[in-house]
Design a protein around this motif. Sequence first.
Motif, mmCIF file in Angstrom:
data_model
loop_
_atom_site.group_PDB
_atom_site.id
_atom_site.type_symbol
_atom_site.label_atom_id
_atom_site.label_comp_id
_atom_site.label_asym_id
_atom_site.label_seq_id
_atom_site.Cartn_x
_atom_site.Cartn_y
_atom_site.Cartn_z
ATOM 1 N N MET A 263 8.218 7.416 -7.107
ATOM 2 C CA MET A 263 7.908 6.560 -6.571
ATOM 3 C C MET A 263 8.852 6.486 -5.074
ATOM 4 O O MET A 263 9.999 6.556 -5.389
ATOM 5 C CB MET A 263 7.771 5.101 -6.932
ATOM 6 N N THR A 264 8.311 6.627 -3.974
ATOM 7 C CA THR A 264 8.967 6.444 -2.811
ATOM 8 C C THR A 264 8.775 5.174 -1.953
ATOM 9 O O THR A 264 7.702 4.675 -1.951
ATOM 10 C CB THR A 264 9.018 7.745 -2.004
ATOM 11 N N SER A 265 9.749 4.799 -1.438
ATOM 12 C CA SER A 265 9.468 3.363 -0.560
ATOM 13 C C SER A 265 9.330 3.622 0.989
ATOM 14 O O SER A 265 9.884 4.663 1.516
ATOM 15 C CB SER A 265 10.908 2.456 -0.565
ATOM 16 N N VAL A 266 8.521 3.048 1.543
ATOM 17 C CA VAL A 266 8.267 3.108 2.996
ATOM 18 C C VAL A 266 9.439 2.865 3.639
ATOM 19 O O VAL A 266 9.997 2.002 3.613
ATOM 20 C CB VAL A 266 7.031 2.276 3.453
ATOM 21 N N GLU A 267 9.487 3.772 4.560
ATOM 22 C CA GLU A 267 10.713 3.532 5.592
ATOM 23 C C GLU A 267 10.334 3.497 7.082
ATOM 24 O O GLU A 267 9.100 3.636 7.375
ATOM 25 C CB GLU A 267 11.854 4.841 5.546
ATOM 26 N N GLY A 268 11.068 2.743 8.160
ATOM 27 C CA GLY A 268 11.055 2.830 9.288
ATOM 28 C C GLY A 268 10.844 1.222 9.683
ATOM 29 O O GLY A 268 11.766 0.314 8.915
ATOM 30 N N THR A 269 10.321 0.882 10.932
ATOM 31 C CA THR A 269 10.390 -0.292 11.452
ATOM 32 C C THR A 269 9.120 -1.092 11.603
ATOM 33 O O THR A 269 8.141 -0.213 11.898
ATOM 34 C CB THR A 269 11.165 -0.554 12.689
ATOM 35 N N VAL A 270 8.888 -2.182 11.602
ATOM 36 C CA VAL A 270 7.450 -2.611 11.986
ATOM 37 C C VAL A 270 7.863 -4.347 12.436
ATOM 38 O O VAL A 270 8.528 -5.023 11.820
ATOM 39 C CB VAL A 270 6.778 -2.885 10.593
ATOM 40 N N ALA A 271 7.063 -4.659 13.359
ATOM 41 C CA ALA A 271 6.989 -6.180 13.688
ATOM 42 C C ALA A 271 6.495 -6.959 12.716
ATOM 43 O O ALA A 271 5.882 -6.714 11.898
ATOM 44 C CB ALA A 271 6.367 -6.369 15.039
ATOM 45 N N ASP A 272 7.053 -8.178 12.700
ATOM 46 C CA ASP A 272 6.934 -9.144 11.645
ATOM 47 C C ASP A 272 5.296 -9.427 11.251
ATOM 48 O O ASP A 272 4.897 -9.323 10.221
ATOM 49 C CB ASP A 272 7.590 -10.511 11.890
ATOM 50 N N ARG A 273 4.455 -9.269 12.318
ATOM 51 C CA ARG A 273 3.281 -9.630 12.330
ATOM 52 C C ARG A 273 2.323 -8.474 11.742
ATOM 53 O O ARG A 273 1.279 -8.709 11.245
ATOM 54 C CB ARG A 273 2.549 -9.997 13.790
ATOM 55 N N TYR A 274 3.025 -7.269 11.591
ATOM 56 C CA TYR A 274 2.311 -6.295 11.069
ATOM 57 C C TYR A 274 2.766 -5.741 9.738
ATOM 58 O O TYR A 274 2.677 -4.532 9.316
ATOM 59 C CB TYR A 274 2.313 -4.937 12.159
ATOM 60 N N THR A 275 3.533 -6.523 8.816
ATOM 61 C CA THR A 275 4.147 -6.074 7.658
ATOM 62 C C THR A 275 3.068 -5.616 6.662
ATOM 63 O O THR A 275 3.407 -5.063 5.832
ATOM 64 C CB THR A 275 4.933 -7.111 7.079
ATOM 65 N N LEU B 191 0.696 -3.697 7.401
ATOM 66 C CA LEU B 191 0.393 -2.145 7.379
ATOM 67 C C LEU B 191 1.604 -1.475 6.342
ATOM 68 O O LEU B 191 1.257 -0.308 5.933
ATOM 69 C CB LEU B 191 0.869 -1.732 9.104
ATOM 70 N N ARG B 192 3.072 -1.882 6.564
ATOM 71 C CA ARG B 192 3.837 -1.399 5.394
ATOM 72 C C ARG B 192 3.323 -1.377 4.195
ATOM 73 O O ARG B 192 3.420 -0.593 3.263
ATOM 74 C CB ARG B 192 5.137 -2.022 5.801
ATOM 75 N N ASP B 193 2.861 -2.730 3.733
ATOM 76 C CA ASP B 193 2.537 -3.003 2.353
ATOM 77 C C ASP B 193 1.249 -2.195 1.905
ATOM 78 O O ASP B 193 1.167 -1.265 1.269
ATOM 79 C CB ASP B 193 1.983 -4.466 2.103
ATOM 80 N N GLU B 194 0.527 -1.789 3.022
ATOM 81 C CA GLU B 194 -0.866 -1.073 2.885
ATOM 82 C C GLU B 194 -0.487 0.608 2.431
ATOM 83 O O GLU B 194 -1.036 1.231 1.773
ATOM 84 C CB GLU B 194 -1.927 -1.121 3.956
ATOM 85 N N LEU B 195 0.402 0.940 3.238
ATOM 86 C CA LEU B 195 0.995 2.452 3.107
ATOM 87 C C LEU B 195 1.722 2.441 1.984
ATOM 88 O O LEU B 195 1.536 3.375 1.112
ATOM 89 C CB LEU B 195 1.890 2.673 4.454
ATOM 90 N N ARG C 151 1.183 0.985 -1.058
ATOM 91 C CA ARG C 151 0.187 0.763 -2.128
ATOM 92 C C ARG C 151 -0.373 2.083 -2.045
ATOM 93 O O ARG C 151 -0.803 2.392 -3.247
ATOM 94 C CB ARG C 151 -0.840 -0.286 -1.611
ATOM 95 N N ARG C 152 -0.782 2.676 -1.124
ATOM 96 C CA ARG C 152 -1.562 4.030 -1.154
ATOM 97 C C ARG C 152 -0.637 5.170 -1.494
ATOM 98 O O ARG C 152 -1.078 6.009 -1.993
ATOM 99 C CB ARG C 152 -2.304 4.364 0.339
ATOM 100 N N LEU C 153 0.520 5.055 -1.290
ATOM 101 C CA LEU C 153 1.597 6.085 -1.833
ATOM 102 C C LEU C 153 1.732 6.004 -3.143
ATOM 103 O O LEU C 153 1.797 6.938 -3.705
ATOM 104 C CB LEU C 153 2.886 6.038 -1.131
ATOM 105 N N ASP C 154 1.715 4.718 -3.592
ATOM 106 C CA ASP C 154 2.058 4.433 -4.913
ATOM 107 C C ASP C 154 1.078 4.886 -5.873
ATOM 108 O O ASP C 154 0.929 5.310 -7.060
ATOM 109 C CB ASP C 154 2.407 2.964 -5.345
ATOM 110 N N SER C 155 -0.592 4.612 -5.415
ATOM 111 C CA SER C 155 -1.532 4.915 -5.911
ATOM 112 C C SER C 155 -1.989 6.455 -6.243
ATOM 113 O O SER C 155 -2.704 6.888 -6.901
ATOM 114 C CB SER C 155 -2.831 4.313 -5.297
#
Length: 379
Positions: free
Chosen positions: A1-13, A15-19, A21-25
């Motif tokens: 399993m790898t963690s998503v890296e990078g930056t994201v504005a608070d309102r769009y977190t 998107l990080r969660d969705e990416l 989930r799809r990497l994990d699946s």
Amino acid sequence: MTSVEGTVADRYTGLRDELQRRLDSGAECGASIAVIERGELVVDLWGGHADALRTRPWERDTLTPVWSTTKTMTALVALMLVDRGELDLDRPVAHYWPEFAANGKQGVKVRHILSHSSGVPAWEQPVTVDDVYDWEKSTAMLAAQAPWWEPGTASGYHAFNMGHLVGEVVRRVTGRRLKTFFAEEVAGPLEADFFIGLPPEHHHRVAEIVPPPPRPSGFVPRPGSIQERSMRGPAVGAHESNTEEWRRADIGAANGHGNARSVAAIQSVISHGGQAHGVKLLSPSTIGLILDEQTNGRDHVLGVPVRFGVGYALPLPGLLPYVPEGRLCFWGGLGGSLVVNDLDRGVTMAYMMNRMQSGVIGSENSAAYFSAYYAARSD
């Protein structure tokens, strides 16, 4: 399993969660997502792996073949020449490329090759991928053949030859190959990590493409149809993109290499009034030309309804149901890569990946990411 890296504005977190989930699946192997709003990079995410065996991490500067998302870069180059008064959408292609008038193509206009309505969606047989790599041979073949339908009356997606058709016009007008003009006049000034024809020193950064699942067994195009002829002209498999020959070639329809950040950086010119990072490439009036509908109906090659403007697709009910209505233009690549320019909201969003999914435009993954982004907006 790898963690998503990078930056994201608070309102769009989300998107990080969705990416994640799809990497994990396993729905994703490696991917990147970027969003530019009103000149600000509010989402810059990446994660997963750059190889099918999942031994090499997808890093910040990983590049991936983006397939037909490349066409948005080729269209941008042509629009820049229109903006400068060096190219006229209503002139025949043969005005710039006289040999192209052969076999009844004297009436094909520049706007037709930018809207997939020229009647020349692919090469006539016999043709090989090696022929496509040979610029002089492949463009001469296109110049010599006859159109497959009346130009301008309908679209037939120019899957692998759009870059050769537009690129040869660019060469005749500027004296430079498409990949050279793009590097010198677009990617360079914008400091964007995107290439048409990838120099060898960057090959080590390229993610390995993971092919999509096989087509349904019932999918058999009618022999001799425009769709079947296009699929054979030439037949290019996903594995081709992992070769040195593909990476080096000048295929403005399909062999661009970049990531979501670089795609968004360049295409944000469209959603931000013609400029990005203080570099002006287009005027608002030229951007308006993109939104001028050229064709609207069932595409001869894709087999589904598509609405084309100049160089880009335009919104059509059912085509990309997860983006809003309004002044939008977009296109994507085989397997699901996608870039959307939302002019009303001053937004460009891009998603690039190496694990290909099935579908004509976009994919289940792109639907999830774009839906998450627009759901998080208040407008």
